[in-house]
Design a protein around this motif. Structure first.
Motif, PDB file in Angstrom:
ATOM      1  N   ASP A   1       0.787  -1.256   0.000  1.00  0.00           N
ATOM      2  CA  ASP A   1       0.000   0.000   0.000  1.00  0.00           C
ATOM      3  C   ASP A   1       0.817   1.303   0.000  1.00  0.00           C
ATOM      4  O   ASP A   1       0.489   2.233   0.764  1.00  0.00           O
ATOM      5  CB  ASP A   1      -0.962   0.018   1.202  1.00  0.00           C
ATOM      6  CG  ASP A   1      -2.015  -1.088   1.138  1.00  0.00           C
ATOM      7  OD1 ASP A   1      -1.985  -1.904   0.198  1.00  0.00           O
ATOM      8  OD2 ASP A   1      -2.861  -1.150   2.056  1.00  0.00           O
TER       9      ASP A   1
ATOM     10  N   PHE B   1      -1.832   7.243   1.757  1.00  0.00           N
ATOM     11  CA  PHE B   1      -1.119   6.871   2.981  1.00  0.00           C
ATOM     12  C   PHE B   1       0.171   7.669   3.151  1.00  0.00           C
ATOM     13  O   PHE B   1       0.919   7.450   4.105  1.00  0.00           O
ATOM     14  CB  PHE B   1      -0.808   5.369   2.992  1.00  0.00           C
ATOM     15  CG  PHE B   1      -2.037   4.509   2.996  1.00  0.00           C
ATOM     16  CD1 PHE B   1      -2.966   4.609   4.017  1.00  0.00           C
ATOM     17  CD2 PHE B   1      -2.280   3.598   1.978  1.00  0.00           C
ATOM     18  CE1 PHE B   1      -4.118   3.826   4.026  1.00  0.00           C
ATOM     19  CE2 PHE B   1      -3.422   2.803   1.975  1.00  0.00           C
ATOM     20  CZ  PHE B   1      -4.336   2.926   3.007  1.00  0.00           C
TER      21      PHE B   1
ATOM     22  N   LEU C   1      -5.409   9.508   4.510  1.00  0.00           N
ATOM     23  CA  LEU C   1      -5.140   8.713   5.726  1.00  0.00           C
ATOM     24  C   LEU C   1      -3.629   8.667   5.878  1.00  0.00           C
ATOM     25  O   LEU C   1      -2.992   7.632   5.808  1.00  0.00           O
ATOM     26  CB  LEU C   1      -5.757   7.311   5.573  1.00  0.00           C
ATOM     27  CG  LEU C   1      -5.638   6.273   6.675  1.00  0.00           C
ATOM     28  CD1 LEU C   1      -5.780   6.869   8.070  1.00  0.00           C
ATOM     29  CD2 LEU C   1      -6.658   5.181   6.477  1.00  0.00           C
TER      30      LEU C   1
ATOM     31  N   ASP D   1      -4.628  -0.769  -1.872  1.00  0.00           N
ATOM     32  CA  ASP D   1      -5.917  -0.639  -1.198  1.00  0.00           C
ATOM     33  C   ASP D   1      -6.874  -0.008  -2.217  1.00  0.00           C
ATOM     34  O   ASP D   1      -6.535   0.998  -2.851  1.00  0.00           O
ATOM     35  CB  ASP D   1      -5.724   0.277   0.024  1.00  0.00           C
ATOM     36  CG  ASP D   1      -6.646  -0.036   1.175  1.00  0.00           C
ATOM     37  OD1 ASP D   1      -6.981  -1.217   1.389  1.00  0.00           O
ATOM     38  OD2 ASP D   1      -7.042   0.916   1.893  1.00  0.00           O
TER      39      ASP D   1
ATOM     40  N   HIS E   1     -10.860   0.714  -2.620  1.00  0.00           N
ATOM     41  CA  HIS E   1     -12.230   0.675  -2.093  1.00  0.00           C
ATOM     42  C   HIS E   1     -13.237   1.328  -3.043  1.00  0.00           C
ATOM     43  O   HIS E   1     -12.961   2.392  -3.596  1.00  0.00           O
ATOM     44  CB  HIS E   1     -12.305   1.422  -0.761  1.00  0.00           C
ATOM     45  CG  HIS E   1     -11.414   0.877   0.309  1.00  0.00           C
ATOM     46  ND1 HIS E   1     -11.434  -0.438   0.700  1.00  0.00           N
ATOM     47  CD2 HIS E   1     -10.471   1.485   1.084  1.00  0.00           C
ATOM     48  CE1 HIS E   1     -10.556  -0.606   1.678  1.00  0.00           C
ATOM     49  NE2 HIS E   1      -9.947   0.522   1.930  1.00  0.00           N
TER      50      HIS E   1
ATOM     51  N   TRP F   1     -12.385   4.549   9.097  1.00  0.00           N
ATOM     52  CA  TRP F   1     -11.323   5.394   8.551  1.00  0.00           C
ATOM     53  C   TRP F   1     -11.910   6.585   7.802  1.00  0.00           C
ATOM     54  O   TRP F   1     -13.058   6.542   7.349  1.00  0.00           O
ATOM     55  CB  TRP F   1     -10.478   4.562   7.574  1.00  0.00           C
ATOM     56  CG  TRP F   1      -9.900   3.333   8.182  1.00  0.00           C
ATOM     57  CD1 TRP F   1     -10.294   2.046   7.962  1.00  0.00           C
ATOM     58  CD2 TRP F   1      -8.817   3.261   9.117  1.00  0.00           C
ATOM     59  NE1 TRP F   1      -9.521   1.175   8.693  1.00  0.00           N
ATOM     60  CE2 TRP F   1      -8.614   1.896   9.410  1.00  0.00           C
ATOM     61  CE3 TRP F   1      -8.001   4.211   9.738  1.00  0.00           C
ATOM     62  CZ2 TRP F   1      -7.625   1.456  10.290  1.00  0.00           C
ATOM     63  CZ3 TRP F   1      -7.019   3.774  10.617  1.00  0.00           C
ATOM     64  CH2 TRP F   1      -6.849   2.415  10.878  1.00  0.00           C
TER      65      TRP F   1
ATOM     66  N   HIS G   1     -10.703   6.887   1.905  1.00  0.00           N
ATOM     67  CA  HIS G   1      -9.339   6.787   1.356  1.00  0.00           C
ATOM     68  C   HIS G   1      -9.291   5.747   0.242  1.00  0.00           C
ATOM     69  O   HIS G   1     -10.113   4.827   0.209  1.00  0.00           O
ATOM     70  CB  HIS G   1      -8.346   6.410   2.467  1.00  0.00           C
ATOM     71  CG  HIS G   1      -8.587   5.037   3.016  1.00  0.00           C
ATOM     72  ND1 HIS G   1      -9.551   4.770   3.960  1.00  0.00           N
ATOM     73  CD2 HIS G   1      -8.016   3.845   2.713  1.00  0.00           C
ATOM     74  CE1 HIS G   1      -9.554   3.479   4.222  1.00  0.00           C
ATOM     75  NE2 HIS G   1      -8.640   2.882   3.482  1.00  0.00           N
TER      76      HIS G   1
ATOM     77  N   TYR H   1      -7.375  -5.768   5.199  1.00  0.00           N
ATOM     78  CA  TYR H   1      -6.044  -5.249   5.517  1.00  0.00           C
ATOM     79  C   TYR H   1      -4.976  -6.137   4.895  1.00  0.00           C
ATOM     80  O   TYR H   1      -3.946  -5.671   4.447  1.00  0.00           O
ATOM     81  CB  TYR H   1      -5.830  -5.227   7.035  1.00  0.00           C
ATOM     82  CG  TYR H   1      -6.714  -4.267   7.805  1.00  0.00           C
ATOM     83  CD1 TYR H   1      -7.098  -3.047   7.265  1.00  0.00           C
ATOM     84  CD2 TYR H   1      -7.122  -4.579   9.103  1.00  0.00           C
ATOM     85  CE1 TYR H   1      -7.879  -2.168   7.993  1.00  0.00           C
ATOM     86  CE2 TYR H   1      -7.899  -3.706   9.835  1.00  0.00           C
ATOM     87  CZ  TYR H   1      -8.277  -2.503   9.279  1.00  0.00           C
ATOM     88  OH  TYR H   1      -9.042  -1.640  10.013  1.00  0.00           O
TER      89      TYR H   1
ATOM     90  N   LEU I   1       3.168   0.230   4.093  1.00  0.00           N
ATOM     91  CA  LEU I   1       2.274   0.990   4.977  1.00  0.00           C
ATOM     92  C   LEU I   1       0.970   0.220   5.195  1.00  0.00           C
ATOM     93  O   LEU I   1       0.457  -0.370   4.244  1.00  0.00           O
ATOM     94  CB  LEU I   1       1.960   2.337   4.306  1.00  0.00           C
ATOM     95  CG  LEU I   1       3.190   3.174   3.892  1.00  0.00           C
ATOM     96  CD1 LEU I   1       2.779   4.348   3.022  1.00  0.00           C
ATOM     97  CD2 LEU I   1       3.975   3.630   5.109  1.00  0.00           C
ATOM     98  N   ALA I   2       0.433   0.247   6.329  1.00  0.00           N
ATOM     99  CA  ALA I   2       1.028   0.753   7.549  1.00  0.00           C
ATOM    100  C   ALA I   2       1.466  -0.457   8.386  1.00  0.00           C
ATOM    101  O   ALA I   2       0.789  -1.476   8.396  1.00  0.00           O
ATOM    102  CB  ALA I   2      -0.003   1.576   8.327  1.00  0.00           C
TER     103      ALA I   2
ATOM    104  N   PHE J   1      -1.278  -2.118  10.556  1.00  0.00           N
ATOM    105  CA  PHE J   1      -2.527  -2.595   9.950  1.00  0.00           C
ATOM    106  C   PHE J   1      -2.220  -3.531   8.777  1.00  0.00           C
ATOM    107  O   PHE J   1      -2.114  -4.735   8.969  1.00  0.00           O
ATOM    108  CB  PHE J   1      -3.463  -1.424   9.598  1.00  0.00           C
ATOM    109  CG  PHE J   1      -4.042  -0.808  10.837  1.00  0.00           C
ATOM    110  CD1 PHE J   1      -5.173  -1.355  11.429  1.00  0.00           C
ATOM    111  CD2 PHE J   1      -3.417   0.256  11.484  1.00  0.00           C
ATOM    112  CE1 PHE J   1      -5.684  -0.849  12.613  1.00  0.00           C
ATOM    113  CE2 PHE J   1      -3.914   0.777  12.672  1.00  0.00           C
ATOM    114  CZ  PHE J   1      -5.053   0.222  13.230  1.00  0.00           C
ATOM    115  N   CYS J   2      -2.055  -3.008   7.598  1.00  0.00           N
ATOM    116  CA  CYS J   2      -1.947  -3.915   6.443  1.00  0.00           C
ATOM    117  C   CYS J   2      -0.664  -4.748   6.441  1.00  0.00           C
ATOM    118  O   CYS J   2      -0.687  -5.911   6.040  1.00  0.00           O
ATOM    119  CB  CYS J   2      -2.124  -3.130   5.158  1.00  0.00           C
ATOM    120  SG  CYS J   2      -3.839  -2.567   4.985  1.00  0.00           S
TER     121      CYS J   2
ATOM    122  N   ILE K   1       0.592   3.733  11.629  1.00  0.00           N
ATOM    123  CA  ILE K   1      -0.456   4.699  11.981  1.00  0.00           C
ATOM    124  C   ILE K   1      -0.405   4.927  13.495  1.00  0.00           C
ATOM    125  O   ILE K   1      -0.506   6.025  13.977  1.00  0.00           O
ATOM    126  CB  ILE K   1      -1.842   4.180  11.533  1.00  0.00           C
ATOM    127  CG1 ILE K   1      -1.914   4.092   9.996  1.00  0.00           C
ATOM    128  CG2 ILE K   1      -2.955   5.089  12.061  1.00  0.00           C
ATOM    129  CD1 ILE K   1      -3.172   3.417   9.449  1.00  0.00           C
TER     130      ILE K   1
HETATM  131  C1  VGL Z   1      -4.700   0.491   5.699  1.00  0.00           C
HETATM  132  C2  VGL Z   1      -6.294   1.350   7.102  1.00  0.00           C
HETATM  133  C3  VGL Z   1      -7.240   1.251   6.112  1.00  0.00           C
HETATM  134  C4  VGL Z   1      -3.275   0.102   5.516  1.00  0.00           C
HETATM  135  C5  VGL Z   1      -5.647   0.379   4.704  1.00  0.00           C
HETATM  136  O1  VGL Z   1      -2.798   0.054   4.358  1.00  0.00           O
HETATM  137  O2  VGL Z   1      -2.594  -0.175   6.542  1.00  0.00           O
HETATM  138  N1  VGL Z   1      -5.034   0.969   6.895  1.00  0.00           N
HETATM  139  N2  VGL Z   1      -6.906   0.754   4.917  1.00  0.00           N
END
Ligand code: VGL
Ligand code: ZN
Length: 198
Positions: A9, A14, A20, A47, A49, A79, A82, A116, A147-148, A151-152, A177
């Motif tokens: 990501d 990001f 974000l 990512d 969406h 979130w 994003h 994620y 990133l991040a 999370f992912c 994050i």
């Molecule tokens: C991510 C929050 C929402 C990430 C993706 O890439 O860590 N974090 N979507």
């Protein structure tokens, strides 16, 4: 061992000034570009969406970004909007050397489920196909950057370890994050799954 590099990501949203933004998200790109040269197999995740995705706070009345809600598959952080499909924020950062990648995995396209991990959606059951791709190439080790971290990268690393790969996270090429201590929790979870933090 046959090792793949998984670049998670590295997208405009990001990076600083993104929707974000992850602090320092752009600082890791030059080193990631260098790292990619060492691998025959580089996979990027993106990512991706749809508008109105269920992980966006604006999709839930009265909710604010970073609130946590209960979804059918468990807890979900909400979130800011994003990485909307086709938007500038969803594009890879201009400096990322995307030409080195043999595959791009898009995730988070199901309106109802966040994703994620590069391997499974957040129901921990719906596969992205990445495991089959890597196994069919004989890959048995995965290094992760991007990133991040909490999370992912975290979810992808845990799933990779549980799928039987040897897994390392190259922390100098990741940024977090860090919501309410989420980075410390993620590091512990990854280590408990057998992920090596370098
Ligand atoms: C991510 C929050 C929402 C990430 C993706 O890439 O860590 N974090 N979507
Ligand atoms: Zn997302």
């Amino acid at each position: 061992m046959k090792t793949a590099l998984l670049v998670i990501d590295v997208q405009n949203d990001f990076c600083p000034s993104g929707a974000l933004e992850v602090i320092g998200g752009n600082e890791i790109i030059a080193d990631i570009n260098q790292e990619m040269k060492k691998y025959n197999c580089v996979v990027l995740t993106q990512d991706w969406h749809p508008k109105g995705h269920s992980s966006f706070a604006m999709s839930h009345d009265g909710k604010e970004p970073f609130d946590v809600i209960e979804m059918p598959y468990g807890e979900q952080v909400l979130w800011p909007e994003h990485c909307v499909q086709g938007s500038e924020g969803a594009n890879f950062h201009l400096k990322l050397d995307v030409d080195r990648a043999s595959a791009v995995i898009r995730k988070g396209a199901n309106p109802q489920i966040d994703s994620y991990s590069a391997f499974f959606e957040n129901d921990r059951n719906t596969a992205t196909g990445l495991d089959g791709y890597l196994k069919s190439l004989g890959i048995d080790k995965i290094n992760l950057v991007g990133l991040a971290t909490d999370f992912c990268v975290n979810y992808s690393a845990q799933d990779a370890a549980n799928l039987g790969y040897e897994v390392s996270v190259l922390e100098a090429m990741c940024r977090a994050i860090d919501l309410n201590g989420s980075l410390a929790v993620a590091r512990t979870e990854m280590r408990n799954c057998g992920v090596e933090l370098i």
